[in-house]
Design a protein around this motif. Structure first.
Motif, PDB file in Angstrom:
ATOM      1  N   ILE A 311       0.836  -1.201   0.000  1.00 33.88           N
ATOM      2  CA  ILE A 311       0.000   0.000   0.000  1.00 33.88           C
ATOM      3  C   ILE A 311       0.874   1.255   0.000  1.00 33.88           C
ATOM      4  O   ILE A 311       0.600   2.220  -0.719  1.00 33.88           O
ATOM      5  N   GLU A 312       1.948   1.209   0.756  1.00 37.44           N
ATOM      6  CA  GLU A 312       2.880   2.340   0.719  1.00 37.44           C
ATOM      7  C   GLU A 312       3.410   2.546  -0.692  1.00 37.44           C
ATOM      8  O   GLU A 312       3.552   3.659  -1.169  1.00 37.44           O
ATOM      9  N   ARG A 313       3.702   1.450  -1.321  1.00 38.99           N
ATOM     10  CA  ARG A 313       4.281   1.515  -2.659  1.00 38.99           C
ATOM     11  C   ARG A 313       3.269   2.064  -3.663  1.00 38.99           C
ATOM     12  O   ARG A 313       3.620   2.797  -4.581  1.00 38.99           O
ATOM     13  N   ILE A 314       2.015   1.695  -3.472  1.00 37.23           N
ATOM     14  CA  ILE A 314       0.973   2.223  -4.347  1.00 37.23           C
ATOM     15  C   ILE A 314       0.894   3.737  -4.186  1.00 37.23           C
ATOM     16  O   ILE A 314       0.722   4.474  -5.158  1.00 37.23           O
ATOM     17  N   LYS A 315       1.055   4.174  -2.957  1.00 35.07           N
ATOM     18  CA  LYS A 315       0.951   5.609  -2.710  1.00 35.07           C
ATOM     19  C   LYS A 315       2.182   6.363  -3.169  1.00 35.07           C
ATOM     20  O   LYS A 315       2.091   7.536  -3.512  1.00 35.07           O
ATOM     21  N   ALA A 316       3.310   5.710  -3.174  1.00 36.33           N
ATOM     22  CA  ALA A 316       4.549   6.373  -3.601  1.00 36.33           C
ATOM     23  C   ALA A 316       5.338   5.439  -4.509  1.00 36.33           C
ATOM     24  O   ALA A 316       6.328   4.851  -4.100  1.00 36.33           O
ATOM     25  N   PRO A 317       4.885   5.325  -5.747  1.00 34.50           N
ATOM     26  CA  PRO A 317       5.457   4.311  -6.646  1.00 34.50           C
ATOM     27  C   PRO A 317       6.902   4.619  -7.030  1.00 34.50           C
ATOM     28  O   PRO A 317       7.620   3.730  -7.489  1.00 34.50           O
ATOM     29  N   GLN A 318       7.299   5.866  -6.840  1.00 34.79           N
ATOM     30  CA  GLN A 318       8.644   6.232  -7.290  1.00 34.79           C
ATOM     31  C   GLN A 318       9.715   5.954  -6.244  1.00 34.79           C
ATOM     32  O   GLN A 318      10.906   5.955  -6.554  1.00 34.79           O
ATOM     33  N   ALA A 319       9.288   5.706  -5.031  1.00 35.84           N
ATOM     34  CA  ALA A 319      10.258   5.428  -3.977  1.00 35.84           C
ATOM     35  C   ALA A 319      11.070   4.185  -4.338  1.00 35.84           C
ATOM     36  O   ALA A 319      10.590   3.333  -5.080  1.00 35.84           O
ATOM     37  N   PRO A 320      12.277   4.085  -3.829  1.00 35.62           N
ATOM     38  CA  PRO A 320      13.068   2.883  -4.122  1.00 35.62           C
ATOM     39  C   PRO A 320      12.369   1.654  -3.555  1.00 35.62           C
ATOM     40  O   PRO A 320      11.732   1.745  -2.502  1.00 35.62           O
ATOM     41  N   PRO A 321      12.462   0.535  -4.235  1.00 37.32           N
ATOM     42  CA  PRO A 321      11.728  -0.661  -3.807  1.00 37.32           C
ATOM     43  C   PRO A 321      12.161  -1.121  -2.424  1.00 37.32           C
ATOM     44  O   PRO A 321      13.360  -1.291  -2.180  1.00 37.32           O
ATOM     45  N   PRO A 322      11.206  -1.305  -1.532  1.00 34.27           N
ATOM     46  CA  PRO A 322      11.541  -1.750  -0.186  1.00 34.27           C
ATOM     47  C   PRO A 322      11.976  -3.215  -0.204  1.00 34.27           C
ATOM     48  O   PRO A 322      11.483  -4.001  -1.017  1.00 34.27           O
ATOM     49  N   THR A 323      12.880  -3.568   0.661  1.00 33.65           N
ATOM     50  CA  THR A 323      13.236  -4.975   0.845  1.00 33.65           C
ATOM     51  C   THR A 323      13.370  -5.212   2.338  1.00 33.65           C
ATOM     52  O   THR A 323      13.828  -4.333   3.066  1.00 33.65           O
ATOM     53  N   GLU A 324      12.953  -6.368   2.753  1.00 32.39           N
ATOM     54  CA  GLU A 324      12.999  -6.677   4.189  1.00 32.39           C
ATOM     55  C   GLU A 324      13.334  -8.141   4.381  1.00 32.39           C
ATOM     56  O   GLU A 324      12.688  -9.002   3.800  1.00 32.39           O
ATOM     57  N   LEU A 325      14.309  -8.391   5.211  1.00 34.16           N
ATOM     58  CA  LEU A 325      14.691  -9.780   5.473  1.00 34.16           C
ATOM     59  C   LEU A 325      14.432 -10.087   6.936  1.00 34.16           C
ATOM     60  O   LEU A 325      14.990  -9.440   7.822  1.00 34.16           O
ATOM     61  N   TRP A 326      13.596 -11.056   7.165  1.00 33.48           N
ATOM     62  CA  TRP A 326      13.237 -11.400   8.548  1.00 33.48           C
ATOM     63  C   TRP A 326      14.029 -12.624   9.013  1.00 33.48           C
ATOM     64  O   TRP A 326      14.270 -13.529   8.229  1.00 33.48           O
ATOM     65  N   GLU A 327      14.350 -12.620  10.288  1.00 33.93           N
ATOM     66  CA  GLU A 327      15.020 -13.796  10.835  1.00 33.93           C
ATOM     67  C   GLU A 327      14.015 -14.663  11.584  1.00 33.93           C
ATOM     68  O   GLU A 327      13.135 -14.160  12.275  1.00 33.93           O
ATOM     69  N   ALA A 328      14.162 -15.963  11.418  1.00 32.34           N
ATOM     70  CA  ALA A 328      13.298 -16.880  12.171  1.00 32.34           C
ATOM     71  C   ALA A 328      13.918 -17.147  13.528  1.00 32.34           C
ATOM     72  O   ALA A 328      15.125 -16.996  13.722  1.00 32.34           O
ATOM     73  N   GLU A 329      13.052 -17.554  14.429  1.00 39.39           N
ATOM     74  CA  GLU A 329      13.469 -17.701  15.822  1.00 39.39           C
ATOM     75  C   GLU A 329      13.455 -19.184  16.195  1.00 39.39           C
ATOM     76  O   GLU A 329      12.522 -19.909  15.845  1.00 39.39           O
ATOM     77  N   LEU A 330      14.480 -19.612  16.885  1.00 35.44           N
ATOM     78  CA  LEU A 330      14.523 -21.020  17.294  1.00 35.44           C
ATOM     79  C   LEU A 330      13.612 -21.253  18.492  1.00 35.44           C
ATOM     80  O   LEU A 330      13.745 -20.588  19.523  1.00 35.44           O
TER      81      LEU A 330
END
Lengths: 342, 342
Positions: A311-330
């Motif tokens: 939704i953020e991207r729809i609102k601001a399509p020109q922003a650099p593409p977000p990337t997110e890496l999540w860590e799993a928990e043991l």
DNA sequence: AAAGTTTTTCAAAGCGCTTTGAAACGAAGG
DNA sequence: CCTTCGTTTCAAAGCGCTTTGAAAAACTTT
């Protein structure tokens, strides 16, 4: 009752009525009040179809659900992801447009969403290592967000992923530290990006511990209970059978468990199992001490976050593409215990 | 590329181009060919938003998924139903518009779908005995179809339901015939219409066999595994505990199974279980001899049929409301065996 | 009281398609 | 050759909203 009739009743122009209802500042509080009251009285609500055409926004997000062959179908991970995303959509006034489609119709479905302007953005789930959807959507110029990554695609694109490699590396190391040396891998199809990364993690942990990777101890296939069962049954039947398993999902782990118990062995004592746990609401691996030792990362939370990012991207399509890496928990459960070399 | 540009390229009017593409007869084959080729060449596809406004049809069906409190959420029955419906929608060119909504927002959600003209029809799932959505939708004058029924509503409305009463009556009789006399009922919330009917079936079978209904042997609540577990655990702890259970779903039956096994008893020998089986693709109660003896009726098939009926209804809204009652089928599994009076 | 500002309201032009009612065309009939 | 009729094409009017650019009304300031 439509806008024109309503504005006639009020002796106002459509412009003013529209603005009053949509909260624009250039209308006096007094008339706004008159308008909203009349709208309520006449039970007016603006026609979504017309608004959609006028604004160019549909206020809906497309999801394509592949339905392979016969039965692999709408799996629980999809479902929970959607539940998470749907929550955010509802909060933000979006609807979810779902299309169920045969595996080979996926691309065409995304295309139809994009070209016909049927949705404001799309979510891409379960990418393969070289997923064609990504380039395709980028070219179509519609906002999208990938849940997962496609290792072989180098151009930047927006994604959110769990660090599958590290998760499974941790899981495998955990088993090694417990004294296991022969460790089976019961994985998903390795064209799927996440599954290929999981194998990498498995291999990395073994190698780091100075162990050799024995291909005979690894299986990949549909992430179903029966498939987990079969894989484990076969591996357990080998001479020099594994004393521990890494499973790619709770569902597969349940199959592994059944195979272990079928041989009269006990999980956590005779054979250890660690799995990836998407924290599916419906298959809770919960409680004081959960059944499975697992690497946990909530797919529902991922769904929520993906929706938010899109939704953020729809609102601001020109922003650099977000990337997110999540860590799993043991999560320590009862399914892992000391191995023969402990 | 939009229709106007395309028609200019072709030196034809928008009318003709539109008709050519939509297969109307009043256009010569020759120009139709010219038009379709140009459309392909320029990669034209009609804007869905505009078409929707012009035709008054959105080509999409609304589904509201309630998400109660915290966790009961999007359950598997919903999911499988949707998978079935979605298949039909895809075939017929419809999309599914999904909105996830808190329990108390359901009515408003249906209303917004209907009043704003956001969808061409809606599906109502899991009605209560006196479900307000039905009158509401009838008044809003939007095509709808209920999966299930609302016993207390007398006006005709379109529905498709499984004969829950007879199914559970059959299940209970089966246990009685096996020699069980004390039979527990582990049911869903009985405000749900189907759950109330299931209780009726349970009572009917007991009464018909000259047995008295002991309220102390019945429980109702969330249709989850933990809840099935707790219900069965409590019932088994009573003096004069039941020797058999009727469970309202596979998921609850799994909980019952766990409770039975926790007491060191064996399913099918010490304690029998019969359950209702929605034939959820993800929880297959399958194989040569399935685990559970069950009354089976595929919820996915129901989804398909509901979708079909709804689309028919959209096309012919004046036809009398369709109603369909499906019978569930008794599947013999390993979970039921002779009781103490056999 | 006139001129300048700000606030409030409006008429009209889209958005991109479908569909109606009329016109142009060509073939057939007298 | 003119009329008639069926076929093919078209211009224009919606569908019901948002939004632009301008006008009117209400205040301020001089």
């Amino acid at each position: 009752m439509n806008l024109r009739e309503l504005s006639r009743q009020l002796n106002l122009s459509q412009t003013t009525v529209s603005r009053a209802l949509n909260g624009y500042p250039e209308v006096s509080e007094q008339t706004r009040k008159r308008v909203t009251e009349a709208a309520r009285r006449y039970n007016y609500s603006p026609n979504a179809r017309a608004r959609t055409l006028a604004t160019g926004r549909t206020m809906s997000i497309g999801h394509i659900i592949p339905m392979s062959k016969q039965n692999e179908l709408v799996n629980m991970v999809f479902t929970d992801f959607i539940a998470g995303a749907g929550l955010v959509y509802a909060q933000q006034g979006y609807d979810m447009t779902l299309r169920i489609v045969a595996d080979d119709g996926k691309l065409a479905a995304y295309r139809s969403f994009a070209e016909r302007g049927a949705v404001d953005g799309v979510i891409v789930q379960s990418p393969t290592r070289d997923d064609p959807r990504i380039d395709y959507l980028a070219a179509l110029d519609i906002p999208f967000l990938v849940h997962g990554r496609a290792s072989e695609i180098t151009k930047p694109y927006p994604w959110l992923d769990v660090n599958s490699k590290r998760a499974i590396e941790t899981a495998t190391r955990h088993l090694i530290e417990l004294g296991h040396r022969r460790i089976g891998l019961v994985n998903g199809h390795e064209v799927m990006d996440f599954a290929s990364r999981r194998r990498e993690g498995y291999c990395a942990a073994l190698t780091a511990a100075g162990l050799v990777v024995d291909e005979a101890l690894t299986r990949s296939g549909d992430m179903s209970e029966p498939n987990g069962y079969e894989a484990a049954r076969d591996l357990l039947a080998q001479q020099d059978a594994p004393t521990a398993f890494v499973a790619s999902s709770i569902v597969m782990a349940l199959g592994v468990k059944r195979a272990v118990e079928d041989r009269g062995l006990r999980i956590g004592r005779d054979v250890s199992v660690v799995c990836f746990d998407d924290d599916i609401s419906f298959l809770p691996n919960a409680g004081e001490t959960p059944l499975f030792t697992a690497m946990r990362s909530s797919v529902r939370a991922a769904g929520q976050r993906c929706a938010t990012l899109l939704i953020e991207r729809i609102k601001a399509p020109q922003a650099p593409p977000p990337t997110e890496l999540w860590e799993a928990e043991l999560i320590r459960g009862t399914s892992s215990g000391p191995g023969p070399f402990a």
